[in-house]
Design a protein around this motif. Structure first.
Motif, PDB file in Angstrom:
ATOM      1  N   LEU A 116      13.823  -7.965  16.792  1.00  0.00           N
ATOM      2  CA  LEU A 116      13.160  -7.014  15.904  1.00  0.00           C
ATOM      3  C   LEU A 116      14.168  -6.477  14.904  1.00  0.00           C
ATOM      4  CD1 LEU A 116      11.035  -5.002  18.499  1.00  0.00           C
ATOM      5  CD2 LEU A 116      10.302  -6.908  17.068  1.00  0.00           C
ATOM      6  N   VAL A 117      13.738  -6.348  13.657  1.00  0.00           N
ATOM      7  CA  VAL A 117      14.574  -5.809  12.588  1.00  0.00           C
ATOM      8  C   VAL A 117      13.909  -4.540  12.068  1.00  0.00           C
ATOM      9  CG1 VAL A 117      15.625  -6.250  10.351  1.00  0.00           C
ATOM     10  CG2 VAL A 117      15.359  -8.128  11.989  1.00  0.00           C
ATOM     11  N   TYR A 118      14.639  -3.416  12.089  1.00  0.00           N
ATOM     12  CA  TYR A 118      14.099  -2.123  11.678  1.00  0.00           C
ATOM     13  C   TYR A 118      14.813  -1.637  10.422  1.00  0.00           C
ATOM     14  CZ  TYR A 118      12.206  -1.875  16.451  1.00  0.00           C
ATOM     15  OH  TYR A 118      11.550  -2.129  17.618  1.00  0.00           O
ATOM     16  N   ASP A 119      14.052  -0.947   9.581  1.00  0.00           N
ATOM     17  CA  ASP A 119      14.630  -0.220   8.460  1.00  0.00           C
ATOM     18  C   ASP A 119      14.808   1.226   8.897  1.00  0.00           C
ATOM     19  OD1 ASP A 119      15.448   0.918   6.141  1.00  0.00           O
ATOM     20  OD2 ASP A 119      13.648   0.458   4.973  1.00  0.00           O
ATOM     21  N   VAL A 120      16.058   1.660   9.085  1.00  0.00           N
ATOM     22  CA  VAL A 120      16.348   2.988   9.633  1.00  0.00           C
ATOM     23  C   VAL A 120      16.925   3.902   8.559  1.00  0.00           C
ATOM     24  CG1 VAL A 120      16.647   2.233  12.015  1.00  0.00           C
ATOM     25  CG2 VAL A 120      18.564   2.057  10.437  1.00  0.00           C
ATOM     26  N   SER A 121      16.452   3.737   7.333  1.00  0.00           N
ATOM     27  CA  SER A 121      16.951   4.566   6.235  1.00  0.00           C
ATOM     28  C   SER A 121      16.803   6.060   6.498  1.00  0.00           C
ATOM     29  CB  SER A 121      16.231   4.189   4.927  1.00  0.00           C
ATOM     30  OG  SER A 121      16.438   2.836   4.615  1.00  0.00           O
ATOM     31  N   PRO A 122      15.692   6.544   7.090  1.00  0.00           N
ATOM     32  CA  PRO A 122      15.567   8.005   7.316  1.00  0.00           C
ATOM     33  C   PRO A 122      16.625   8.577   8.256  1.00  0.00           C
ATOM     34  CG  PRO A 122      13.419   6.941   7.430  1.00  0.00           C
ATOM     35  CD  PRO A 122      14.421   5.855   7.408  1.00  0.00           C
ATOM     36  N   PHE A 135      23.722  -2.242  14.378  1.00  0.00           N
ATOM     37  CA  PHE A 135      23.481  -1.903  12.987  1.00  0.00           C
ATOM     38  C   PHE A 135      24.136  -2.959  12.102  1.00  0.00           C
ATOM     39  CE2 PHE A 135      23.008   2.267  14.992  1.00  0.00           C
ATOM     40  CZ  PHE A 135      21.825   2.696  14.398  1.00  0.00           C
ATOM     41  N   CYS A 136      23.384  -3.475  11.133  1.00  0.00           N
ATOM     42  CA  CYS A 136      23.861  -4.528  10.263  1.00  0.00           C
ATOM     43  C   CYS A 136      23.611  -4.137   8.813  1.00  0.00           C
ATOM     44  CB  CYS A 136      23.168  -5.861  10.558  1.00  0.00           C
ATOM     45  SG  CYS A 136      23.323  -6.384  12.261  1.00  0.00           S
ATOM     46  N   SER A 137      24.550  -4.509   7.960  1.00  0.00           N
ATOM     47  CA  SER A 137      24.422  -4.295   6.527  1.00  0.00           C
ATOM     48  C   SER A 137      24.096  -2.824   6.259  1.00  0.00           C
ATOM     49  CB  SER A 137      23.360  -5.233   5.952  1.00  0.00           C
ATOM     50  OG  SER A 137      23.332  -5.149   4.547  1.00  0.00           O
ATOM     51  N   ALA A 138      23.192  -2.538   5.316  1.00  0.00           N
ATOM     52  CA  ALA A 138      22.866  -1.161   4.939  1.00  0.00           C
ATOM     53  C   ALA A 138      21.483  -0.795   5.459  1.00  0.00           C
ATOM     54  CB  ALA A 138      22.906  -1.020   3.418  1.00  0.00           C
ATOM     55  N   ASN A 139      21.443   0.196   6.372  1.00  0.00           N
ATOM     56  CA  ASN A 139      20.185   0.754   6.886  1.00  0.00           C
ATOM     57  C   ASN A 139      19.335  -0.260   7.644  1.00  0.00           C
ATOM     58  OD1 ASN A 139      21.076   2.961   5.455  1.00  0.00           O
ATOM     59  ND2 ASN A 139      19.675   2.626   3.730  1.00  0.00           N
TER      60      ASN A 139
END
Length: 872
Positions: A569-575, A497-501
């Motif tokens: 791969l870079v994912y947005d995991v905000s949920p 996990f990097c930075s925010a979300n």
């Protein structure tokens, strides 16, 4: 008495106008560098009379304090000089001297520097500012390691045999540092009762250290038991420098330049007999500023000492065999039995190291025969028989091997291969050896395996006479079969996990792994040694670690898949998280508490966060007035404090630092709307407020604030000291001793609440919501840290006192005068960062349109020098 001879030296150079203050001899002994304030000169020692002195102008108002060439073969063209607070790394190439790096971090004068003995890119420096910096010139923007001491550092020296140890001198004490073990010294030696001027490690023992000081002594310490000196050498004057000789048990000393009166010689001592010097070098007409030993050529018998004096003469001293014997050294022309006797007598650790390497050598390498291994002569001879012919290789190990010095490879008599192949083999072996010794590792077996692998590779394609050999393949496959069995292979997949979300994942293609398994190979090698087996089964040639990851696979019948072997791969995991950027952008903190809670409740409801709607409803209930009693609102109810603490603790445990921090901010602020005084009844309900001598509630706010107001700090309640660097680690919390246990018992989580706000501010910074971040930081109860950055001070022209502002705090007059119009500066001003001269901005701008030099005449190129500062 010591003999006083003056016939063993000859004058190499005399330059009255040079005014050099520092000298250094390069690694090969061919060139000497002389550096001063006005110029830098280089002289070829191999051609004293023929080649003229080469001078390179240097414009600086500061003298050169120290100079030193890089001692490694890899960067032998580099040298470094110190000037005030700056280190200048220079490159001597093709008859030209150019600056390659400018290292700036010290805030006071640099007092010492020293290149690493084996790593060509590492440099150490020390200064009056008490800091010792370790630089990596591959990244010269800042030091790679910073070591701090209480007292100023006067000398720094790397250990000659241990690549991780360095020693520094501080007044009369010595500190030993290990760069692998943090920024604290690993050993402390109380050496002298007065200032230490010089340090030097023994070239023959890892733990033997010599110190010279103002108390007229040279002391020798064994760092394994440094409570007291092993021995002491006493002189008649303070000793400026004491350095070991490259032969025998000798030591050369010079006295402190400032205190020398008529004593311009150097003293040679035998450390086994310290009663009096065995020889005195007399020839200079003024004090000796520096001296160094010239590297001796293989066929030379005499050693050479290079000295530079304040009389601006360079002398070269021939140390004949008789003087060497006075220091316990046996010249090389003695009989072999005498040499063997000396080796047995001294039990040299270098001999033991080479003997250990010979004993561990795997002599069963295919197609190779070990002919002879001679420890005393430091040679090894092997023979490789192949279809191309016979290769007889002799390996010669220098005395300094393997500490940054590679062995020498020679194709000797008995070989039947052609000259081109012999050249290719020696070139490849030199490359492999250099890669090993640069890390102070032995290289005999890797080089022998490389020799066999290169010959086999050449046999597979003999038509290509200009073939370039794949060194990486042989290092990974062949070398690993013996030494790398238990070295794990680099990871082929992972996630972080990097930075925010943001979630970053890397790995290899599933299709590639399936294709490998179908061919009978493991999906991932278990060790470096297994990579060779992985490549041997493929038809397209050997596989290196680089190609294993980065080369694209080809579509064939056996492998129908095509694509990259590795992917990221870079994912947005905000949920997956409770924190929400939309909420952060729309939440408010300013205004009435009840209105804040209602508004934030509506924002949470708009995105369907029912749990947050309930939280803000409870917060609104706690903060809103109730009409149950005439003189008491619901905010003073005993359950109000516990309720808010429970809410904050609940969301903090759920990792919802956003909600926890917002509640901490809102219920830690003063409320201007509900302005009522605390009645006698309320005081009875909350006796701890009176016991503390300070009310938690002012101007109508709730006495059940989960965060006490900042003025309680004056009463002794401690808050966490947060590090200035942004971090989300709980290690940043350092609790102070609290003086009001009655209040702390009511709120033991005060320090955690401060941390929640700081963590949320860090999250807002990563989301680039800078305005929202500043709003949260306003509610921090910790006092702001004192500014510790760079500040510009001006010396007042009237009282000479430093002043931070345009008006002097001492004499109340304008402190800065314009260097051009010579009047006091009241408005906009500019000053040079190097020389400090300046004045009205308009006047300075007009001056530098046509001029480059400072208008004061100090010789500073203000624009160029200031630009160099900002480049760093």
């Amino acid at each position: 008495m010591a003999a006083r001879w003056n016939s063993e030296f000859y004058v190499a150079m005399e330059q009255r106008d040079l005014q050099a203050s520092a000298m250094a001899v390069n690694n090969s002994g061919n060139f000497v560098l002389l550096a001063g304030r006005r110029c830098i000169a280089i002289k070829n020692l191999d051609d004293i009379d023929g080649e003229p002195l080469k001078k390179f102008p240097r414009q600086s108002k500061y003298e050169v304090g120290s100079a030193e060439w890089n001692p490694t073969e890899h960067n032998r063209e580099l040298c470094v000089i110190s000037s005030n607070q700056r280190l200048e790394v220079l490159c001597w190439s093709k008859g030209e001297l150019t600056q390659s790096h400018s290292l700036r971090a010290h805030t006071r004068v640099i007092t010492g520097l020293n290149w690493h003995r084996s790593d060509p890119n590492i440099l150490a420096s020390c200064s009056v500012d008490t800091f010792i910096y370790i630089w990596d010139i591959r990244d010269s923007r800042r030091p790679s390691i910073s070591l701090s001491a209480i007292a100023e550092a006067t000398q720094v020296r790397w250990n000659t045999m241990n690549s991780n140890i360095l020693a520094t001198a501080h007044d009369g004490d010595v500190k030993l540092w290990d760069r692998r073990k943090g920024t604290a010294p690993v050993q402390y030696i109380s050496a002298h009762l007065s200032k230490i001027h010089g340090l030097d490690w023994s070239p023959r023992s890892e733990t033997y250290l010599a110190t010279s000081g103002q108390d007229c002594t040279v002391k020798f310490f064994d760092t394994t038991n440094a409570r007291r000196a092993e021995s002491v050498l006493t002189t008649n004057a303070p000793v400026w420098r004491a350095r070991f000789t490259p032969f025998g048990n000798g030591l050369v000393t010079v006295v402190v330049p400032q205190l020398r009166r008529g004593e311009n010689g150097l003293l040679l001592w035998n450390t086994d007999n310290r009663g009096s010097p065995v020889h005195t070098f007399v020839g200079h007409r003024d004090v000796v500023l520096d001296f160094d030993w010239r590297k001796r050529l293989p066929n030379d018998v005499d050693f050479e000492l290079i000295t530079w004096s304040k009389d601006q003469t360079l002398l070269i001293w021939k140390i004949d065999p008789f003087v060497q014997k006075l220091c316990g050294h046996r010249p090389e022309e003695n009989a072999e039995e005498d040499l063997m006797e000396e080796l047995v007598k001294t039990s040299s650790p270098k001999i033991q190291l080479l003997q250990q390497e010979f004993s561990l050598l795997n002599v069963h390498i295919p197609n190779m025969e070990v002919v002879k291994m001679d420890v005393t002569r430091r040679t090894c001879t092997v023979k490789v028989d192949s279809s191309l012919g016979i290769v007889c290789l002799q390996v010669i190990f220098p005395n300094a091997y393997p500490h940054g010095v590679p062995p020498t490879f020679q194709i000797v008599q008995g070989s039947t291969i052609d000259a081109h192949l012999a050249s290719q083999l020696t070139q490849t072996l030199n490359h492999v050896a250099q890669q090993r010794v640069i890390k102070n590792r032995t290289c005999l077996e890797p080089c022998l395996r490389q020799l066999v692998a290169t010959i086999e590779q050449y046999q597979s394609d003999p038509t290509d006479s200009k073939k370039q050999f794949d060194v990486n393949y042989t290092e990974s496959s062949n070398l690993g079969t013996y030494n790398d069995t238990y070295i794990p292979f680099p990871r082929t997949s992972g996630a972080k996990f990097c930075s925010a979300n943001i979630l970053v994942c890397f790995g290899r293609s599933i299709n590639i792994r399936k294709a490998a398994i179908n061919k009978g190979e493991t999906a991932t090698p278990r060790a470096l040694s297994a990579l060779g087996n992985y490549g041997s089964k493929r038809s397209n040639g050997p596989v290196t670690i680089s190609s294993y990851y980065y080369q694209k696979s080809r579509r064939t019948q056996q492998n129908p898949y095509k694509g990259p072997k590795a992917y990221v791969l870079v994912y947005d995991v905000s949920p997956l998280f409770y924190v929400n950027r939309f909420l952060a952008d729309n939440y408010i903190l300013a205004g009435d508490v009840v209105a804040i809670c209602r508004y934030n409740k509506s924002i949470a409801s708009s995105i369907g966060r029912v749990d947050l709607v309930q939280a803000w409803t409870l917060a609104e209930l706690v903060s809103g007035p109730q009409q149950a009693e005439e003189d008491m609102c619901w905010t003073y109810h005993p359950f109000g404090n516990e309720l808010m603490q429970s809410l904050i603790s609940h969301y903090a445990n759920q990792s919802d630092v956003q909600t926890a921090a917002m509640l901490c901010c809102i219920f830690g602020k003063e409320n201007e709307t509900n302005s009522k005084k605390i009645t006698t009844k309320q005081r009875l309900i909350h006796p701890e407020l009176i016991a503390a001598g300070k009310r938690w509630y002012e101007s109508g706010g709730s006495p059940y604030h989960t965060i006490p107001v900042a003025d309680i700090i004056t009463e002794g309640i401690g808050f966490p000291l947060i590090k200035s660097t942004r971090s989300s680690s709980l290690e940043n919390l350092r609790l102070h001793e609290l003086q009001h246990p009655s209040i702390v018992d009511k709120d033991q989580n005060v320090n955690l609440y401060e941390y929640y706000k700081l963590s949320y501010a860090e999250l807002l910074h990563r989301w680039k919501l800078l305005y929202n971040r500043v709003e949260v930081l306003k509610y921090m109860s910790t006092p702001s840290e004192t500014y510790r950055g760079l500040e510009f001070l001006t010396d007042c022209q009237n009282c000479q006192k430093p002043s931070k502002y345009c008006t002097c705090d001492n004499c109340k007059k304008l402190s800065l005068n314009c260097i051009i119009c010579h009047t006091s500066v009241r408005g906009s001003a500019n000053c040079c960062l190097m020389c400090g001269h300046g004045g009205h901005t308009a006047h300075m701008q007009q001056w530098f349109v046509k001029n480059k030099m400072c208008p004061s005449g100090c010789g500073c190129r203000c624009l160029a020098e200031t630009a160099e500062v900002f480049k760093l």
